[in-house]
Design a protein around this motif. Sequence first.
Motif, PDB file in Angstrom:
ATOM      1  N   GLN A   1       0.824  -1.206   0.000  1.00 17.53           N
ATOM      2  CA  GLN A   1       0.000   0.000   0.000  1.00 17.53           C
ATOM      3  C   GLN A   1       0.861   1.260   0.000  1.00 17.53           C
ATOM      4  N   VAL A   2       1.993   1.227   0.704  1.00 16.58           N
ATOM      5  CA  VAL A   2       2.917   2.367   0.665  1.00 16.58           C
ATOM      6  C   VAL A   2       3.450   2.549  -0.751  1.00 16.58           C
ATOM      7  N   GLU A   3       3.839   1.465  -1.387  1.00 17.68           N
ATOM      8  CA  GLU A   3       4.336   1.546  -2.773  1.00 17.68           C
ATOM      9  C   GLU A   3       3.260   2.075  -3.720  1.00 17.68           C
ATOM     10  N   ARG A   4       2.016   1.607  -3.554  1.00 19.02           N
ATOM     11  CA  ARG A   4       0.916   2.085  -4.387  1.00 19.02           C
ATOM     12  C   ARG A   4       0.718   3.582  -4.205  1.00 19.02           C
ATOM     13  N   ALA A   5       0.713   4.024  -2.965  1.00 18.73           N
ATOM     14  CA  ALA A   5       0.505   5.446  -2.691  1.00 18.73           C
ATOM     15  C   ALA A   5       1.646   6.292  -3.254  1.00 18.73           C
ATOM     16  N   LEU A   6       2.866   5.806  -3.145  1.00 23.75           N
ATOM     17  CA  LEU A   6       3.995   6.558  -3.691  1.00 23.75           C
ATOM     18  C   LEU A   6       3.946   6.616  -5.214  1.00 23.75           C
ATOM     19  N   ARG A   7       3.564   5.509  -5.855  1.00 24.18           N
ATOM     20  CA  ARG A   7       3.405   5.524  -7.321  1.00 24.18           C
ATOM     21  C   ARG A   7       2.340   6.530  -7.720  1.00 24.18           C
ATOM     22  N   GLU A   8       1.233   6.538  -6.981  1.00 26.00           N
ATOM     23  CA  GLU A   8       0.137   7.472  -7.246  1.00 26.00           C
ATOM     24  C   GLU A   8       0.623   8.920  -7.094  1.00 26.00           C
ATOM     25  N   LEU A   9       1.424   9.166  -6.078  1.00 23.78           N
ATOM     26  CA  LEU A   9       1.965  10.503  -5.851  1.00 23.78           C
ATOM     27  C   LEU A   9       2.850  10.930  -7.008  1.00 23.78           C
ATOM     28  N   VAL A  10       3.708  10.032  -7.474  1.00 22.86           N
ATOM     29  CA  VAL A  10       4.628  10.361  -8.559  1.00 22.86           C
ATOM     30  C   VAL A  10       3.881  10.564  -9.877  1.00 22.86           C
ATOM     31  N   THR A  11       2.912   9.706 -10.167  1.00 23.93           N
ATOM     32  CA  THR A  11       2.224   9.799 -11.459  1.00 23.93           C
ATOM     33  C   THR A  11       1.155  10.885 -11.507  1.00 23.93           C
ATOM     34  N   SER A  12       0.468  11.115 -10.381  1.00 23.18           N
ATOM     35  CA  SER A  12      -0.651  12.050 -10.396  1.00 23.18           C
ATOM     36  C   SER A  12      -0.347  13.399  -9.762  1.00 23.18           C
ATOM     37  N   GLY A  13       0.652  13.453  -8.932  1.00 25.30           N
ATOM     38  CA  GLY A  13       0.989  14.695  -8.263  1.00 25.30           C
ATOM     39  C   GLY A  13       0.301  14.831  -6.918  1.00 25.30           C
ATOM     40  N   PRO A  14       0.819  15.722  -6.071  1.00 24.24           N
ATOM     41  CA  PRO A  14       0.307  15.859  -4.710  1.00 24.24           C
ATOM     42  C   PRO A  14      -1.161  16.269  -4.634  1.00 24.24           C
ATOM     43  N   ARG A  15      -1.607  17.170  -5.485  1.00 21.19           N
ATOM     44  CA  ARG A  15      -2.993  17.646  -5.408  1.00 21.19           C
ATOM     45  C   ARG A  15      -3.971  16.496  -5.661  1.00 21.19           C
ATOM     46  N   SER A  16      -3.698  15.701  -6.664  1.00 21.75           N
ATOM     47  CA  SER A  16      -4.564  14.570  -6.991  1.00 21.75           C
ATOM     48  C   SER A  16      -4.623  13.573  -5.830  1.00 21.75           C
ATOM     49  N   VAL A  17      -3.481  13.325  -5.195  1.00 25.87           N
ATOM     50  CA  VAL A  17      -3.427  12.392  -4.071  1.00 25.87           C
ATOM     51  C   VAL A  17      -4.243  12.926  -2.897  1.00 25.87           C
ATOM     52  N   LEU A  18      -4.136  14.227  -2.625  1.00 25.85           N
ATOM     53  CA  LEU A  18      -4.895  14.819  -1.522  1.00 25.85           C
ATOM     54  C   LEU A  18      -6.395  14.728  -1.773  1.00 25.85           C
ATOM     55  N   LEU A  19      -6.824  14.976  -3.001  1.00 20.94           N
ATOM     56  CA  LEU A  19      -8.253  14.884  -3.321  1.00 20.94           C
ATOM     57  C   LEU A  19      -8.752  13.446  -3.194  1.00 20.94           C
ATOM     58  N   ALA A  20      -7.967  12.494  -3.680  1.00 19.93           N
ATOM     59  CA  ALA A  20      -8.349  11.083  -3.594  1.00 19.93           C
ATOM     60  C   ALA A  20      -8.433  10.647  -2.131  1.00 19.93           C
ATOM     61  N   THR A  21      -7.519  11.130  -1.308  1.00 19.26           N
ATOM     62  CA  THR A  21      -7.528  10.781   0.115  1.00 19.26           C
ATOM     63  C   THR A  21      -8.780  11.322   0.788  1.00 19.26           C
ATOM     64  N   ARG A  22      -9.154  12.542   0.465  1.00 17.63           N
ATOM     65  CA  ARG A  22     -10.373  13.122   1.049  1.00 17.63           C
ATOM     66  C   ARG A  22     -11.606  12.313   0.655  1.00 17.63           C
ATOM     67  N   ARG A  23     -11.664  11.892  -0.617  1.00 13.88           N
ATOM     68  CA  ARG A  23     -12.804  11.087  -1.066  1.00 13.88           C
ATOM     69  C   ARG A  23     -12.833   9.749  -0.329  1.00 13.88           C
ATOM     70  N   ARG A  24     -11.662   9.146  -0.152  1.00 16.44           N
ATOM     71  CA  ARG A  24     -11.569   7.862   0.539  1.00 16.44           C
ATOM     72  C   ARG A  24     -12.014   8.010   1.996  1.00 16.44           C
ATOM     73  N   VAL A  25     -11.596   9.082   2.652  1.00 11.62           N
ATOM     74  CA  VAL A  25     -11.983   9.312   4.048  1.00 11.62           C
ATOM     75  C   VAL A  25     -13.486   9.499   4.155  1.00 11.62           C
ATOM     76  N   ARG A  26     -14.086  10.278   3.250  1.00  8.00           N
ATOM     77  CA  ARG A  26     -15.539  10.482   3.278  1.00  8.00           C
ATOM     78  C   ARG A  26     -16.283   9.159   3.085  1.00  8.00           C
TER      79      ARG A  26
END
Length: 106
Positions: free
Chosen positions: A60-85
């Motif tokens: 899961q750490v590797e997946r999140a880091l890949r997501e960060l590299v490919t999508s950028g920090p803003r995209s990761v933050l938005l996805a995290t907020r959706r996941r939390v909701r």
Amino acid sequence: MLRDLLSERLGVAVDEAVQLIVRRVGSGFAGRASTDELALALGALRPTAREMTSLILAQQVERALRELVTSGPRSVLLATRRRVRRLEREQGAQDEGRPYAYEEPA
């Protein structure tokens, strides 16, 4: 802060995993096992559970880091907020006695 976040989220995941196991074991060996037999079987699973948990966390750490590299920090933050909701909605459903969206029917 990170320790508290991981502890809280992993605690919820472990509680859900135990609930799933309890629902399923009643129909198999554990449904007929003595307390001692069940304790012995669960004791044998502990080392495997630790290893499996470490591997899943690393994946899961590797997946999140890949997501960060490919999508950028803003995209990761938005996805995290959706996941939390989504998780909050599922927790609310559980608090009201309704099953999770992914829970198998009894």
